[in-house]
Design an enzyme around this catalytic site. Structure first.
Site, PDB file in Angstrom:
ATOM      1  N   ASP A 106       0.875  -1.097  -0.011  1.00  0.00           N
ATOM      2  CA  ASP A 106      -0.167   0.084   0.013  1.00  0.00           C
ATOM      3  C   ASP A 106       0.859   1.204  -0.103  1.00  0.00           C
ATOM      4  OD1 ASP A 106      -2.352   1.350   0.032  1.00  0.00           O
ATOM      5  OD2 ASP A 106      -3.387   0.186   1.427  1.00  0.00           O
ATOM      6  N   GLU A 139       0.387  -0.260  -5.468  1.00  0.00           N
ATOM      7  CA  GLU A 139      -0.745   0.884  -5.425  1.00  0.00           C
ATOM      8  C   GLU A 139      -0.087   2.281  -5.821  1.00  0.00           C
ATOM      9  OE1 GLU A 139      -3.679   0.769  -2.426  1.00  0.00           O
ATOM     10  OE2 GLU A 139      -3.746  -1.290  -2.417  1.00  0.00           O
ATOM     11  N   TRP A 140       0.941   2.185  -6.503  1.00  0.00           N
ATOM     12  CA  TRP A 140       1.874   3.155  -6.881  1.00  0.00           C
ATOM     13  C   TRP A 140       1.073   4.316  -7.665  1.00  0.00           C
ATOM     14  CZ3 TRP A 140       7.350   2.033  -9.083  1.00  0.00           C
ATOM     15  CH2 TRP A 140       8.175   3.160  -9.605  1.00  0.00           C
ATOM     16  N   PRO A 141       0.503   3.734  -8.769  1.00  0.00           N
ATOM     17  CA  PRO A 141      -0.241   4.898  -9.537  1.00  0.00           C
ATOM     18  C   PRO A 141      -1.306   5.604  -9.128  1.00  0.00           C
ATOM     19  CG  PRO A 141      -0.669   2.876 -10.638  1.00  0.00           C
ATOM     20  CD  PRO A 141       0.403   2.672  -9.603  1.00  0.00           C
ATOM     21  N   TYR A 143      -1.770   6.400  -5.839  1.00  0.00           N
ATOM     22  CA  TYR A 143      -1.112   7.631  -5.028  1.00  0.00           C
ATOM     23  C   TYR A 143      -0.436   8.705  -5.755  1.00  0.00           C
ATOM     24  CZ  TYR A 143      -2.589   4.764  -0.795  1.00  0.00           C
ATOM     25  OH  TYR A 143      -3.332   4.080   0.003  1.00  0.00           O
ATOM     26  N   ASP A 167     -10.979   2.356  -3.675  1.00  0.00           N
ATOM     27  CA  ASP A 167     -11.452   1.082  -3.130  1.00  0.00           C
ATOM     28  C   ASP A 167     -12.921   0.881  -3.784  1.00  0.00           C
ATOM     29  OD1 ASP A 167      -9.427   1.064  -1.617  1.00  0.00           O
ATOM     30  OD2 ASP A 167     -10.505   1.633   0.247  1.00  0.00           O
TER      31      ASP A 167
END
Length: 365
Positions: A106, A139-141, A143, A167
């Site tokens: 995350d 979840e890089w892109p 954020y 989500d």
């Protein structure tokens, strides 16, 4: 608790899930103790995981399955437990020593975007250095997107799949928003997807009492049957990783049959690995296609209307594959909502498809 995950593994092995390709049992946030141990290592909550993660991994492996776990690129997870910042190497080695097979990583509490990117790169390299095959779910892109366009070429170098959107929730409005976002951004995300790296349209932070907390909400409460068919069909079109967020101990036969539909799973897992895209949107209908191996195409006709009864959508086969999908002839097979052979057609044929409100017809051409 470890008992809950063991029961899920039992169900996956006994009830046919493993046999159709579902193989990961994934733990989300909140599995950890509030602090690291004396050697700086992450440790599981001693009350809920008294046997430790290694014991749980061994049990899951004994069922012919794999274990996924969760951590965070920042100094705290989204729920406030210890994150992996400044511990990437140690945490990767810890996960490998436990027998973990997938890491969902995350992006909460990561500080600057530079630290976020650096952390995702460092954990990828650390996982590879363990010598263990561990799927890396980023979840890089997600954020990055509020402030900058993600560099998907770079992200694919480091991650196996990556989250793009908010989500998911157990609702039709959530499914619609994911499909809308995907269609709007398809020019930037479709081309990068392929073997080794996939767009993940959504993730979830967890469903109460349910251990597997990503993506498919079929088998819960919020979707009608038509909407469940739509999610399964469209996730197959989008080449999305199929992770269920439901309780396999208490799932209806209808939902189980949909989630275990081998024809749909074969489309989702097609070895060519190309992601599908929306071709047209007209009168509350959407037409999507996905190139498949063997010069085939998967086609989805989605009825976005939410009132009234079934409606017909008619389209020419010249729409598909830049006019080449049915040139000079092709067979058409309906996959969802039920399997049906539509026979042979030529390249100038038109198809008329009846679709219920909020439903989808999935075809293979």
């Amino acid at each position: 608790s470890e008992r809950l995950f063991m029961e899920m593994a039992d169900a996956m092995a006994a009830d046919g899930w493993r046999d159709v390709g579902y193989e990961y049992v994934c733990i989300d946030d909140c599995w950890m103790a509030p602090t690291r141990d004396a050697c700086g290592r992450l440790q599981p909550d001693p009350t809920r995981f008294p046997g430790g993660i290694r014991k749980l991994a061994d049990y899951v492996h004994s069922k012919g399955l794999k274990l996924g776990i969760y951590s965070d690129v920042g100094n705290r997870t989204c729920a406030g437990f210890p994150g992996s910042y400044n511990h990437y190497e140690l945490d990767a080695q810890t996960f490998a020593s436990w027998g973990v097979d997938l890491l969902k990583f995350d992006g909460c509490n990561s500080g600057t975007l530079e630290l976020l990117a650096e952390g995702y790169r460092n954990m990828s390299l650390a996982l590879n250095r363990t010598g263990r095959s561990i799927v890396y779910s980023c979840e890089w892109p997600f954020y990055l997107r509020p402030t900058q366009q993600p560099n998907y070429t770079e992200i694919k170098q480091y991650c196996n799949h990556w989250r793009n959107f908010f989500d998911i929730s157990d609702s039709w409005s959530s499914i619609k928003s994911i499909l809308d976002w995907t269609a709007i951004h398809q020019d930037s995300i479709v081309k990068i997807a392929g073997p080794g790296g996939w767009n993940d349209p959504d993730m979830a932070s967890g469903v109460t009492g349910v251990p597997i907390s990503l993506q498919l909400v079929i088998g819960n409460f919020g979707l009608s049957w038509e909407q469940a068919v739509t999610q399964m069909a469209m996730w197959a079109i989008m080449a999305a990783p199929l992770f269920m967020s439901n309780d396999l101990r208490d799932i209806s036969a209808e939902a189980k049959g949909l989630l275990q539909n081998k024809e749909v799973i074969a489309i989702n897992q097609d070895p060519l690995g190309k992601q599908g895209y929306r071709i047209t949107k007209d009168d509350n209908f959407e037409l999507w296609e996905r190139p498949l191996s063997g010069r085939a195409h998967a086609v989805a006709v989605l009825n976005r209307q939410e009132i009234g009864g079934p409606r017909n959508f008619t389209f020419s086969l010249t729409f598909l594959g830049n006019g080449l999908a049915c040139n000079p002839m092709c067979s058409v097979q309906q996959v969802l909502p039920a399997s049906r052979d539509w026979g042979l057609h030529n390249w100038v044929s038109s198809l008329s498809v009846e679709v219920n409100p909020t439903g989808t017809a999935l075809l293979k051409v």
